[in-house]
Design an enzyme around this catalytic site. Structure first.
Site, mmCIF file in Angstrom:
data_model
loop_
_atom_site.group_PDB
_atom_site.id
_atom_site.type_symbol
_atom_site.label_atom_id
_atom_site.label_comp_id
_atom_site.label_asym_id
_atom_site.label_seq_id
_atom_site.Cartn_x
_atom_site.Cartn_y
_atom_site.Cartn_z
ATOM 1 N N ALA A 99 -6.147 4.840 0.046
ATOM 2 C CA ALA A 99 -6.026 5.013 1.492
ATOM 3 C C ALA A 99 -4.558 5.008 1.903
ATOM 4 O O ALA A 99 -3.721 4.393 1.249
ATOM 5 C CB ALA A 99 -6.771 3.898 2.199
ATOM 6 N N ASP B 76 -11.425 -5.558 -5.074
ATOM 7 C CA ASP B 76 -11.687 -4.709 -6.230
ATOM 8 C C ASP B 76 -12.059 -5.636 -7.372
ATOM 9 O O ASP B 76 -11.306 -6.546 -7.719
ATOM 10 C CB ASP B 76 -10.442 -3.893 -6.608
ATOM 11 C CG ASP B 76 -10.151 -2.781 -5.609
ATOM 12 O OD1 ASP B 76 -11.066 -2.439 -4.834
ATOM 13 O OD2 ASP B 76 -9.026 -2.269 -5.609
ATOM 14 N N HIS C 229 -8.028 -2.927 2.165
ATOM 15 C CA HIS C 229 -7.362 -4.075 1.538
ATOM 16 C C HIS C 229 -6.383 -4.748 2.508
ATOM 17 O O HIS C 229 -6.052 -5.913 2.347
ATOM 18 C CB HIS C 229 -6.665 -3.655 0.246
ATOM 19 C CG HIS C 229 -7.641 -3.387 -0.863
ATOM 20 N ND1 HIS C 229 -8.224 -4.400 -1.580
ATOM 21 C CD2 HIS C 229 -8.169 -2.233 -1.329
ATOM 22 C CE1 HIS C 229 -9.061 -3.866 -2.470
ATOM 23 N NE2 HIS C 229 -9.055 -2.558 -2.329
ATOM 24 N N GLU D 60 -16.679 4.479 -5.510
ATOM 25 C CA GLU D 60 -15.822 3.441 -6.093
ATOM 26 C C GLU D 60 -16.687 2.237 -6.461
ATOM 27 O O GLU D 60 -16.906 1.355 -5.629
ATOM 28 C CB GLU D 60 -14.731 3.001 -5.098
ATOM 29 C CG GLU D 60 -13.663 4.039 -4.864
ATOM 30 C CD GLU D 60 -12.413 3.475 -4.185
ATOM 31 O OE1 GLU D 60 -12.400 2.268 -3.833
ATOM 32 O OE2 GLU D 60 -11.458 4.249 -4.009
ATOM 33 N N GLN E 69 0.840 -1.202 0.000
ATOM 34 C CA GLN E 69 0.000 0.000 0.000
ATOM 35 C C GLN E 69 0.875 1.253 0.000
ATOM 36 O O GLN E 69 0.575 2.223 -0.674
ATOM 37 C CB GLN E 69 -0.925 -0.022 1.235
ATOM 38 C CG GLN E 69 -2.000 1.055 1.231
ATOM 39 C CD GLN E 69 -3.089 0.835 0.180
ATOM 40 O OE1 GLN E 69 -3.230 -0.255 -0.341
ATOM 41 N NE2 GLN E 69 -3.846 1.865 -0.128
ATOM 42 N N SER F 115 -6.016 1.189 4.794
ATOM 43 C CA SER F 115 -6.721 0.649 3.633
ATOM 44 C C SER F 115 -7.481 -0.615 4.021
ATOM 45 O O SER F 115 -6.939 -1.489 4.703
ATOM 46 C CB SER F 115 -5.727 0.284 2.534
ATOM 47 O OG SER F 115 -6.376 -0.509 1.548
HETATM 48 ZN ZN LIG Z 1 -10.330 -1.220 -3.344
#
Ligand SMILES: [Zn+2]
Length: 193
Positions: A95, A109, A102, A157, A65, A100
């Site tokens: 982020a 995603d 994730h 998103e 990230q 994040s």
């Molecule tokens: Zn994402």
């Protein structure tokens, strides 16, 4: 495993989270185990409905990230932005490391079959529409909806889905609320004031 964990720029992933994370693959990417199993079921049903969904991104470590964050800032600065503006612009879609979803292993995603990057118009495609109707049945929510940017702090998103478990996902989707609102209205663990 807290499937209702809130992770955003004010609430980083708690220390030790990654140590307790059991990862498993779904659609070629890694996710938290139960999330992966739910995603596999979702992908299977999509396929049987003639919908091909590509898993573009799953679990991301903090280091990864960090790399994405720096790359995006450099990209904006390469287009002539100053550092502060580049950080602000990057923060709209990415982020901070540690903040994040994730990093939790609970976020995915998703895109159209064969896509190798996120698609801003994904919600207009058959795949995006199918997901907005069916995702909650598998415990996933559209995490950053339109008109909720002032609460989530993240732009719309259409590709980012988050596992929260079936019942919360159904309540969130049917009520048209976001995770922050769900936690505020349905859980006394979190308050907005
Ligand atoms: Zn994402």
């Amino acid at each position: 495993m807290d499937y209702l964990i809130l992770v955003n720029k004010f609430e980083p992933i708690p220390p030790g989270w990654a140590d307790n994370l059991k990862l498993r693959k779904a659609g070629g990417k890694l996710f938290e185990e139960k999330t992966a199993i739910a995603l596999e079921k979702l992908l299977k049903e999509a396929k049987s409905d003639g919908i091909g969904i590509e898993v573009i991104s799953g679990y991301r470590s903090d280091d990864y990230q960090q790399m994405l964050w720096e790359k995006e800032i450099n990209r904006h600065m390469g287009c002539g932005m100053n550092y502060a503006s580049a950080v602000a612009e990057t923060g709209k879609t990415l982020a901070l490391p540690g903040c994040s979803e994730h990093g939790t292993g609970l976020a995915a995603d998703l895109g159209t079959s064969g896509a190798d990057d996120i698609e801003p118009d994904f919600h207009k495609n058959a795949e995006g529409k199918w997901l907005s109707r069916k995702a909650s049945k598998f415990g996933f929510i559209l995490r950053y909806p339109r008109m909720k940017e002032h609460i989530t702090g993240i732009d719309f998103e259409p590709w980012h889905y988050r596992y929260v478990g079936r019942r919360p996902a159904e309540i969130i989707t049917e009520s048209g609320i976001c995770l922050e609102e769900f936690l505020h209205f349905y859980s006394n663990k979190y308050t907005l004031c």
